[in-house]
Design an enzyme around this catalytic site. Structure first.
Site, short mmCIF file in Angstrom:
data_model
loop_
_atom_site.label_atom_id
_atom_site.label_comp_id
_atom_site.label_asym_id
_atom_site.label_seq_id
_atom_site.Cartn_x
_atom_site.Cartn_y
_atom_site.Cartn_z
N LYS A 50 -5.95 -19.12 11.53
CA LYS A 50 -5.45 -18.86 10.29
C LYS A 50 -5.59 -20.27 9.22
CE LYS A 50 -3.71 -16.12 9.32
NZ LYS A 50 -3.36 -15.18 10.81
N LYS A 67 -7.86 -6.76 3.13
CA LYS A 67 -7.21 -6.88 3.88
C LYS A 67 -6.42 -5.73 4.95
CE LYS A 67 -2.42 -7.17 5.32
NZ LYS A 67 -2.72 -8.24 6.18
N HIS A 78 -16.76 -28.25 28.83
CA HIS A 78 -17.66 -28.18 28.79
C HIS A 78 -17.99 -27.51 27.82
CE1 HIS A 78 -16.92 -26.57 33.01
NE2 HIS A 78 -15.69 -26.65 32.26
N GLU A 87 -4.91 -18.26 16.86
CA GLU A 87 -5.63 -17.94 16.65
C GLU A 87 -4.42 -18.89 14.86
OE1 GLU A 87 -4.34 -15.04 14.95
OE2 GLU A 87 -2.79 -14.98 13.32
N CYS A 131 9.92 0.43 1.89
CA CYS A 131 10.47 1.46 0.59
C CYS A 131 11.07 1.12 0.05
CB CYS A 131 11.56 2.90 1.52
SG CYS A 131 10.52 3.48 3.28
N ASN A 191 16.57 4.08 2.13
CA ASN A 191 15.80 2.84 3.12
C ASN A 191 16.31 2.63 4.55
OD1 ASN A 191 13.82 3.03 0.40
ND2 ASN A 191 14.59 0.50 0.02
N GLY A 192 15.03 2.02 5.34
CA GLY A 192 15.99 1.49 6.77
C GLY A 192 15.64 2.24 7.91
N GLU A 210 -9.11 -19.21 7.02
CA GLU A 210 -9.39 -17.79 6.13
C GLU A 210 -8.34 -18.28 5.42
OE1 GLU A 210 -8.04 -14.37 7.49
OE2 GLU A 210 -6.05 -15.30 8.91
N TRP A 269 7.46 3.80 2.96
CA TRP A 269 6.75 3.62 3.72
C TRP A 269 6.74 4.20 5.15
CZ3 TRP A 269 3.01 0.38 4.46
CH2 TRP A 269 2.61 -0.16 5.73
N ARG A 274 5.56 -3.92 -3.42
CA ARG A 274 6.37 -2.75 -1.60
C ARG A 274 4.89 -2.58 -0.62
NH1 ARG A 274 11.95 -3.69 -2.28
NH2 ARG A 274 12.24 -3.07 -0.49
C1 F6R Z 1 -6.60 -12.04 9.38
C2 F6R Z 1 -6.89 -10.58 9.30
C3 F6R Z 1 -7.85 -10.06 10.50
C4 F6R Z 1 -7.64 -8.86 10.48
C5 F6R Z 1 -8.34 -7.98 11.59
C6 F6R Z 1 -7.61 -6.28 11.81
O1 F6R Z 1 -5.13 -12.92 9.88
O2 F6R Z 1 -5.79 -10.28 8.86
O3 F6R Z 1 -8.25 -11.07 11.30
O4 F6R Z 1 -5.93 -9.21 11.78
O5 F6R Z 1 -9.26 -7.71 10.75
O6 F6R Z 1 -6.90 -5.97 10.92
P1 F6R Z 1 -5.98 -4.91 11.82
O7 F6R Z 1 -4.87 -5.32 12.77
O8 F6R Z 1 -5.11 -4.72 10.11
O9 F6R Z 1 -6.97 -3.95 12.83
#
Ligand code: F6R
Length: 631
Positions: A504, A626, A523, A500, A2, A99-100, A507, A73, A27
């Protein structure tokens, strides 16, 4: 998170507040609102983008040279006009932006309702407006604010105005930042300096436990128990972009570094003081009659959230003694899945908008499943679709690569697991009547969750040096930035970390990276290993887990025998795998199911550093969005 803006001066407040809100947009928010005082209190709110609020303000302009505004938010209650700030008291005398999170708001709400206060929203913030109203009857605004704040538990940054003292503004801080901008006869308040910067660079930063009382010509700073304090007026030397990212060059780095705080926010309010209970609304009243027991658990998610779900499925199966599987939502919805009667499905999503996760949950529901969610964005589609669940409260994640959401998801899954264990022991005891988690173990897990943010901080401090650029992660990144392939290996809880870490890296640095279970190495992937292949071996372990440290030691031997270059992530003081590795990243000991939180952090930083060294923008990786709202 927020955002707060306030203005008290000689000009029209509305355009200044609006401009401030626009500067806080980065934000993340879901609704916004503004209140000014002219003849009385003027209030306008809107759901969605600031331009929608702006349109509203064009229709009914808010007069006055004092006002407050807020981008929300959502944390308590969905993003609706009613729940948007500013919030007002019963008579519309006081307006507050906050906020909080107020942890004891339920108790306060019940007490205030009993005293006759009329609540209109689902928010925690509204209790503050009514508390101030109560004390403001026969006290100045600042005294009333102090008395109200003394009753709150939780975190806040607040700014308050009152028509009874129409040239006064009071702001206070405990856990949520506030900065005061000072000009000749004008004052500005904001939750971050970007909203103030166009007007002044002279600011006072409030610390926790401090408040400011602004009048037309002067200001006073005090403690929350009314002791005057002298605060220095400081000069802002940063530019706007640096402020938005809190001085970090990228949102991704900011979000990695702020994980101790994000995890604290996820934990807030769940672990009870005795350490042997957790509280969560979704389990409070039990499941409906149609769900008298749980026969199976399905975790449904995509990408990073799926990796967190895998950790969740391991911990749930271990403790709950119920089959728990984690499925890629994108695959689940396009095969012919069988949902056994009394299946509990848990959708995991940062954005709450991922089309595949939503589709999978809808299908599971249609096939008879009862659905919960672990979601970051309050009021998102998935949050609304499920019957209940946990919010992460990690704050907006702006960098495209998911980082802080992952650690908070693992923490939320651990909390839910504890809650389910207690719940199932009541409604579905194990055959041998043993508790799924003894009080002693429960306490051990909750104690470990409580210290986890400090351990995350220790990892950050130990592996990454922002100033010198000489941290172990930066050194490893320098060494391997030109390599085209990476292999990540782990067993048990460390296997999802391998996935993971590799996700990272690929990507944001566009390096081909494979995450594999170390037990599967022979394997197939072992054929890849030669002297050019960096192999990240994730091997921290919890001595109480039956997971085979010896076995991963053998895997490390196999890698070394083929010339692979080992980068090991191990417990502090490890003296076996460390000796085989070219590079060693040490992390503190923790419980096995929480290792993914600590061990993933260096891998997030490694991916970030390599991307930077390859000249890439980690916040905007090519081809990625995103939130994946299409199939
Ligand atoms: C990886 C990444 C994606 C998301 C995936 C699911 O860094 O950002 O793999 O994790 O698209 O997204 P959410 O969690 O928003 O459902």
């Amino acid at each position: 998170m927020c955002g707060i803006v306030g203005y008290l001066g000689t000009k029209d407040a509305m355009p200044i507040l609006l401009e401030g809100l626009k500067r806080l947009e980065y934000r993340g928010y879901d609704s916004a609102g503004m209140a000014t005082i002219s003849d009385g209190l003027n209030l306008t709110k809107a759901v969605g983008k600031i331009v929608i609020l702006e349109k509203e303000l064009k229709r009914r302009s808010l007069a006055g040279s004092i006002g407050i505004a807020h981008t929300r938010w959502a944390t308590h209650g969905e993003p609706t006009i009613i729940n948007a700030h500013p919030h007002v008291d019963c008579e519309g005398v006081i307006a507050i932006a906050h906020n909080g999170i107020i942890e004891n708001y339920r108790t306060l709400r019940t007490l205030l309702k009993r005293e006759g206060h009329n609540f209109k929203t689902e928010t925690d913030t509204e209790v503050i407006a009514h508390l101030i109203e109560k004390y403001h009857e026969d006290a100045s605004l600042e005294d009333a604010v102090q008395k109200a704040l003394a009753q709150l538990k939780g975190a806040y940054g607040i700014v308050v105005i009152s028509t009874k003292e129409s040239r006064k503004m009071v702001a206070a801080r405990n856990g949520s930042p506030l900065v005061v901008g000072v000009l000749d006869k004008e004052f500005f308040i904001a939750s971050d300096a970007s909203a103030i910067l166009p007007y002044t660079r002279d600011v006072i930063y409030l610390n926790d436990g401090e408040m400011v009382i602004l009048n037309s010509h002067s200001y006073r700073t005090t403690t929350l128990d009314n002791k005057d304090i002298n605060k220095e007026v400081e000069k802002i030397t940063w530019d706007l972009e640096m402020i938005e990212k809190s001085g970090y060059p990228h949102f991704m780095l900011k979000e990695i570094i702020e994980q101790p705080q994000s995890i604290k926010n996820t934990l807030r309010g769940h672990i009870q003081p005795d350490g042997i209970e957790v509280k969560m609304n979704c389990l409070q009243n039990g499941f409906p009659k149609a769900m008298p027991k749980i026969s199976a658990i399905k975790l449904l998610a995509c990408g990073t959230s799926w990796n967190a779900g895998l950790v969740g499925s391991f911990m749930m199966e271990k403790i709950l003694r119920i089959p728990a599987t984690c499925e890629q939502a994108s695959e689940f919805r396009y095969r012919w899945p069988v949902i056994q009667p009394h299946t509990l499905s848990i959708g995991i999503s940062q954005s709450g908008e991922t089309a595949d996760t939503k589709g999978a949950l809808e299908l599971a529901k249609k096939l008879g499943s009862y659905n919960l969610g672990i979601v970051n964005v309050v009021g998102s589609s998935i949050a609304r679709l499920v019957e209940g669940g946990l919010y992460l409260h990690a704050g907006p994640e702006i960098g495209v690569a998911s980082t802080k959401a992952f650690s908070c998801q693992v923490v939320a899954l651990s909390i839910l697991n504890l809650g389910l264990a207690r719940y199932l022991d009541k409604v579905q005891p194990l055959e041998n009547k043993e508790p799924r988690v003894t009080d002693k173990d429960f306490k051990r897990i909750s104690n470990e969750l409580i210290v986890l943010p400090d351990k995350v901080q220790q990892v950050l401090d130990a592996v990454y040096d922002k100033d010198s650029g000489q941290g172990i992660i930066q050194q490893i990144a320098k060494e391997f930035k030109g390599i085209n392939n990476f292999l990540y290996l782990g067993r048990g809880y460390n296997y999802p970390i391998a996935l993971e870490g590799a996700l990272k890296l690929k990507e944001i640095s566009y390096i081909h990276a494979e995450g594999y279970s170390a037990s599967e190495m022979k394997h197939g992937p072992i054929a890849l290993i030669d002297k050019n292949m960096p192999v990240v071996i994730i091997a921290p372990h919890d001595s109480e887990e039956p997971i085979s440290y010896d076995k991963i030691v053998s895997n490390a031997e196999e890698v070394r025998a083929r010339g692979g270059r080992i980068i090991a992530v191990v417990n502090n003081g490890d003296d076996v795998i460390s000796k085989m590795a070219e590079w060693v990243i040490e992390i503190p000991n923790t419980l096995a199911h929480l290792v993914p939180v600590l061990a993933t952090i260096p891998l997030q930083l490694l991916a970030y550093e390599i991307a930077i060294m390859r000249g890439l923008d980690p916040d905007k990786p090519r081809n990625l969005a995103k939130s994946v709202t299409v199939e």
